[in-house]
Design an enzyme around this catalytic site. Sequence first.
Site, PDB file in Angstrom:
ATOM      1  N   CYS A  67      30.379  46.452  54.836  1.00 13.05           N
ATOM      2  CA  CYS A  67      29.663  47.595  54.269  1.00 13.05           C
ATOM      3  C   CYS A  67      29.449  47.473  52.762  1.00 13.05           C
ATOM      4  O   CYS A  67      28.338  47.657  52.268  1.00 13.05           O
ATOM      5  CB  CYS A  67      30.359  48.909  54.612  1.00 13.05           C
ATOM      6  SG  CYS A  67      32.005  49.128  53.902  1.00 13.05           S
ATOM      7  N   HIS A 115      34.412  53.149  53.803  1.00 15.04           N
ATOM      8  CA  HIS A 115      33.078  52.746  54.255  1.00 15.04           C
ATOM      9  C   HIS A 115      32.044  53.309  53.290  1.00 15.04           C
ATOM     10  O   HIS A 115      32.220  54.395  52.736  1.00 15.04           O
ATOM     11  CB  HIS A 115      32.792  53.252  55.667  1.00 15.04           C
ATOM     12  CG  HIS A 115      31.550  52.663  56.264  1.00 15.04           C
ATOM     13  ND1 HIS A 115      31.490  51.366  56.716  1.00 15.04           N
ATOM     14  CD2 HIS A 115      30.314  53.186  56.461  1.00 15.04           C
ATOM     15  CE1 HIS A 115      30.277  51.117  57.182  1.00 15.04           C
ATOM     16  NE2 HIS A 115      29.540  52.213  57.038  1.00 15.04           N
ATOM     17  N   HIS A 153      23.502  51.058  56.527  1.00 19.09           N
ATOM     18  CA  HIS A 153      24.806  50.463  56.243  1.00 19.09           C
ATOM     19  C   HIS A 153      25.036  49.292  57.184  1.00 19.09           C
ATOM     20  O   HIS A 153      24.290  49.076  58.141  1.00 19.09           O
ATOM     21  CB  HIS A 153      25.910  51.516  56.391  1.00 19.09           C
ATOM     22  CG  HIS A 153      25.987  52.127  57.759  1.00 19.09           C
ATOM     23  ND1 HIS A 153      27.146  52.193  58.486  1.00 19.09           N
ATOM     24  CD2 HIS A 153      25.047  52.702  58.558  1.00 19.09           C
ATOM     25  CE1 HIS A 153      26.915  52.789  59.648  1.00 19.09           C
ATOM     26  NE2 HIS A 153      25.648  53.095  59.713  1.00 19.09           N
TER      27      HIS A 153
END
Length: 172
Positions: free
Chosen positions: A53, A104, A116
């Site tokens: 990520c 994240h 993402h």
Amino acid sequence: MRKVVMSFVMAGMLVMGAGAAHAAESATLQDVVSELYGVPYKASGTSKKGFDCSGFTRYVFDALGVDLPHNSAAQYELGTAVAKKDLQPGDLVFFNTNGRSISHVGIYIGNGTFVHSETGRGVVNTKLNDPYYWSKRYVGAKRISIPALEAAAPKKENAVQAASLPENQAQK
């Protein structure tokens, strides 16, 4: 000022380095991101061969001339906090997926959607308010300054100052 900066994020600049020489090409955030859809997830990945990520967000922002750390928690320490209702394309959105801390990150692209690199799926679009997973883990968002785009932004004349000048000076 933030709205002007973020509008230029969308107009963006793709900065590509070749040794010490740098050439800038006009590109939008959407242009940079669109060529990355489908790139697989790869732990610690930072290239088109695979992204985690924060490697994904780092790659995209690097294409816009901003160096981000390769860690979602470290990226969360940067920029200015943005309320969820005020999100603009280019804002970083952060999540707690491990139950302990920021773990994240993605990039808001508008219409309640962020892009993402997700484990098992790679680079994808996801609804920010997904009731099953992401909305429950949302922590916040940050707006990152992009100096190269700010420098390229046209300077606005202060209308109040111009209006307060005598007529003959305002024409100069």
